[in-house]
Design a protein around this motif. Sequence first.
Motif, PDB file in Angstrom:
ATOM      1  N   ARG A 114      44.817  37.912  31.885  1.00  0.00           N
ATOM      2  CA  ARG A 114      44.413  36.581  32.352  1.00  0.00           C
ATOM      3  C   ARG A 114      45.385  35.513  31.843  1.00  0.00           C
ATOM      4  N   ARG A 115      45.799  35.632  30.600  1.00  0.00           N
ATOM      5  CA  ARG A 115      46.721  34.658  30.017  1.00  0.00           C
ATOM      6  C   ARG A 115      48.078  34.697  30.725  1.00  0.00           C
ATOM      7  N   LEU A 116      48.545  35.879  31.082  1.00  0.00           N
ATOM      8  CA  LEU A 116      49.840  36.012  31.729  1.00  0.00           C
ATOM      9  C   LEU A 116      49.852  35.423  33.140  1.00  0.00           C
ATOM     10  N   LEU A 117      48.692  35.345  33.779  1.00  0.00           N
ATOM     11  CA  LEU A 117      48.626  34.764  35.118  1.00  0.00           C
ATOM     12  C   LEU A 117      48.581  33.239  35.101  1.00  0.00           C
ATOM     13  N   SER A 118      48.300  32.650  33.956  1.00  0.00           N
ATOM     14  CA  SER A 118      48.042  31.211  33.887  1.00  0.00           C
ATOM     15  C   SER A 118      49.213  30.322  34.314  1.00  0.00           C
ATOM     16  N   PRO A 119      50.481  30.758  34.242  1.00  0.00           N
ATOM     17  CA  PRO A 119      51.551  29.866  34.714  1.00  0.00           C
ATOM     18  C   PRO A 119      51.545  29.626  36.227  1.00  0.00           C
ATOM     19  N   LEU A 120      50.898  30.486  36.998  1.00  0.00           N
ATOM     20  CA  LEU A 120      50.888  30.314  38.450  1.00  0.00           C
ATOM     21  C   LEU A 120      50.019  29.118  38.851  1.00  0.00           C
ATOM     22  N   PRO A 121      50.418  28.378  39.881  1.00  0.00           N
ATOM     23  CA  PRO A 121      49.565  27.300  40.380  1.00  0.00           C
ATOM     24  C   PRO A 121      48.178  27.828  40.752  1.00  0.00           C
ATOM     25  N   GLY A 122      47.150  27.136  40.278  1.00  0.00           N
ATOM     26  CA  GLY A 122      45.788  27.535  40.581  1.00  0.00           C
ATOM     27  C   GLY A 122      45.179  28.525  39.613  1.00  0.00           C
ATOM     28  N   PHE A 123      45.965  28.982  38.648  1.00  0.00           N
ATOM     29  CA  PHE A 123      45.467  30.017  37.740  1.00  0.00           C
ATOM     30  C   PHE A 123      45.311  29.528  36.308  1.00  0.00           C
ATOM     31  N   ARG A 124      45.516  28.257  36.085  1.00  0.00           N
ATOM     32  CA  ARG A 124      45.336  27.748  34.726  1.00  0.00           C
ATOM     33  C   ARG A 124      43.853  27.666  34.377  1.00  0.00           C
ATOM     34  N   PHE A 125      43.055  27.246  35.351  1.00  0.00           N
ATOM     35  CA  PHE A 125      41.613  27.137  35.145  1.00  0.00           C
ATOM     36  C   PHE A 125      40.888  28.024  36.150  1.00  0.00           C
ATOM     37  N   GLY A 126      39.669  28.419  35.801  1.00  0.00           N
ATOM     38  CA  GLY A 126      38.886  29.246  36.721  1.00  0.00           C
ATOM     39  C   GLY A 126      39.300  30.699  36.654  1.00  0.00           C
ATOM     40  N   ASP A 127      38.339  31.585  36.868  1.00  0.00           N
ATOM     41  CA  ASP A 127      38.612  33.018  36.700  1.00  0.00           C
ATOM     42  C   ASP A 127      38.310  33.859  37.938  1.00  0.00           C
ATOM     43  N   ALA A 128      37.780  33.252  38.995  1.00  0.00           N
ATOM     44  CA  ALA A 128      37.364  34.059  40.142  1.00  0.00           C
ATOM     45  C   ALA A 128      38.547  34.766  40.799  1.00  0.00           C
ATOM     46  N   LEU A 129      39.565  34.010  41.212  1.00  0.00           N
ATOM     47  CA  LEU A 129      40.708  34.643  41.869  1.00  0.00           C
ATOM     48  C   LEU A 129      41.531  35.457  40.880  1.00  0.00           C
ATOM     49  N   ALA A 130      41.720  34.938  39.674  1.00  0.00           N
ATOM     50  CA  ALA A 130      42.487  35.680  38.670  1.00  0.00           C
ATOM     51  C   ALA A 130      41.852  37.039  38.394  1.00  0.00           C
ATOM     52  N   SER A 131      40.528  37.062  38.287  1.00  0.00           N
ATOM     53  CA  SER A 131      39.856  38.333  38.022  1.00  0.00           C
ATOM     54  C   SER A 131      39.992  39.279  39.207  1.00  0.00           C
ATOM     55  N   ALA A 132      39.969  38.738  40.431  1.00  0.00           N
ATOM     56  CA  ALA A 132      40.146  39.592  41.608  1.00  0.00           C
ATOM     57  C   ALA A 132      41.515  40.254  41.587  1.00  0.00           C
ATOM     58  N   ILE A 133      42.525  39.500  41.176  1.00  0.00           N
ATOM     59  CA  ILE A 133      43.874  40.053  41.074  1.00  0.00           C
ATOM     60  C   ILE A 133      43.928  41.155  40.017  1.00  0.00           C
ATOM     61  N   LEU A 134      43.297  40.917  38.884  1.00  0.00           N
ATOM     62  CA  LEU A 134      43.311  41.927  37.825  1.00  0.00           C
ATOM     63  C   LEU A 134      42.526  43.174  38.229  1.00  0.00           C
ATOM     64  N   VAL A 135      41.454  42.993  38.987  1.00  0.00           N
ATOM     65  CA  VAL A 135      40.705  44.153  39.492  1.00  0.00           C
ATOM     66  C   VAL A 135      41.548  44.935  40.487  1.00  0.00           C
ATOM     67  N   ALA A 136      42.266  44.223  41.356  1.00  0.00           N
ATOM     68  CA  ALA A 136      43.142  44.919  42.303  1.00  0.00           C
ATOM     69  C   ALA A 136      44.221  45.712  41.574  1.00  0.00           C
ATOM     70  N   ALA A 137      44.648  45.196  40.431  1.00  0.00           N
ATOM     71  CA  ALA A 137      45.674  45.897  39.647  1.00  0.00           C
ATOM     72  C   ALA A 137      45.112  47.098  38.906  1.00  0.00           C
ATOM     73  N   ALA A 138      43.870  46.980  38.418  1.00  0.00           N
ATOM     74  CA  ALA A 138      43.256  48.049  37.615  1.00  0.00           C
ATOM     75  C   ALA A 138      41.778  48.157  37.977  1.00  0.00           C
ATOM     76  N   PRO A 139      41.467  48.695  39.155  1.00  0.00           N
ATOM     77  CA  PRO A 139      40.081  48.691  39.648  1.00  0.00           C
ATOM     78  C   PRO A 139      39.106  49.485  38.801  1.00  0.00           C
ATOM     79  N   HIS A 140      39.588  50.418  38.001  1.00  0.00           N
ATOM     80  CA  HIS A 140      38.676  51.225  37.177  1.00  0.00           C
ATOM     81  C   HIS A 140      38.504  50.652  35.771  1.00  0.00           C
ATOM     82  N   ARG A 141      39.210  49.549  35.470  1.00  0.00           N
ATOM     83  CA  ARG A 141      39.112  48.962  34.127  1.00  0.00           C
ATOM     84  C   ARG A 141      38.578  47.537  34.138  1.00  0.00           C
ATOM     85  N   MET A 142      38.981  46.744  35.124  1.00  0.00           N
ATOM     86  CA  MET A 142      38.630  45.337  35.148  1.00  0.00           C
ATOM     87  C   MET A 142      37.419  45.084  36.033  1.00  0.00           C
ATOM     88  N   ALA A 143      36.839  43.877  35.887  1.00  0.00           N
ATOM     89  CA  ALA A 143      35.672  43.479  36.684  1.00  0.00           C
ATOM     90  C   ALA A 143      35.898  42.094  37.250  1.00  0.00           C
TER      91      ALA A 143
END
Length: 206
Positions: A114-143
């Motif tokens: 989550r911290r590594l995604l924060s430099p992208l526009p729209g990813f500094r605050f809020g976790d909905a889209l960031a979490s979706a990206i992390l789930v797509a990257a690791a669907p069996h580990r992230m939520a």
Amino acid sequence: MSRPDERVDDVLSPLESEAVWPRLIESLATYRRHVSPAYDEVLDEVTGRIAVGGSIGKADIGALLMWKRLRADTQWARELSDMRDADVRTVTAPAVAVVRDIDVPVVDAARAGRRLLSPLPGFRFGDALASAILVAAAPHRMAVYDRHAHSGLTSLGYDLSSEPGRYGRYMGIVEELREIGLEQGSEWTARDVDLALYQLGRSEPR
């Protein structure tokens, strides 16, 4: 001294596991009765591309925006679109790597990703889209985190603050719930838990 994004909430539920787990089982069953398996086709397609390429591009983020039904008519979306895709992938590749690294504990991987995604526009605050990206990257580990999952946790008696570092704390609770499931003889993925929480949160009166 802990950094602010690593502050840990008191996440012990006042409900006993004997009460929590049946509610989650019923909630997940309800979700699966009412949502078509085809709904996750977009997520599955993005996951497949990430598995091959090791990073997430603008087209992938756009697809996940649609999948999560999030607004794209925003300033941050314009700023993200104006970035070179190669630069977006430079930011996302380390996040993908850390959440997929099975040698990194899940909660630590969630915080780092989550911290590594924060430099992208729209990813500094809020976790909905960031979490979706992390789930797509690791669907069996992230939520996936969203307001419905947050409401579901609240209904179970968990207190998850919205201060910085929320996604890491959220994944700590998800892992705790998975452990409760294991004690009850159920081997759920983090995704199973987030779907149950999502449905539970949608069912709560406003």
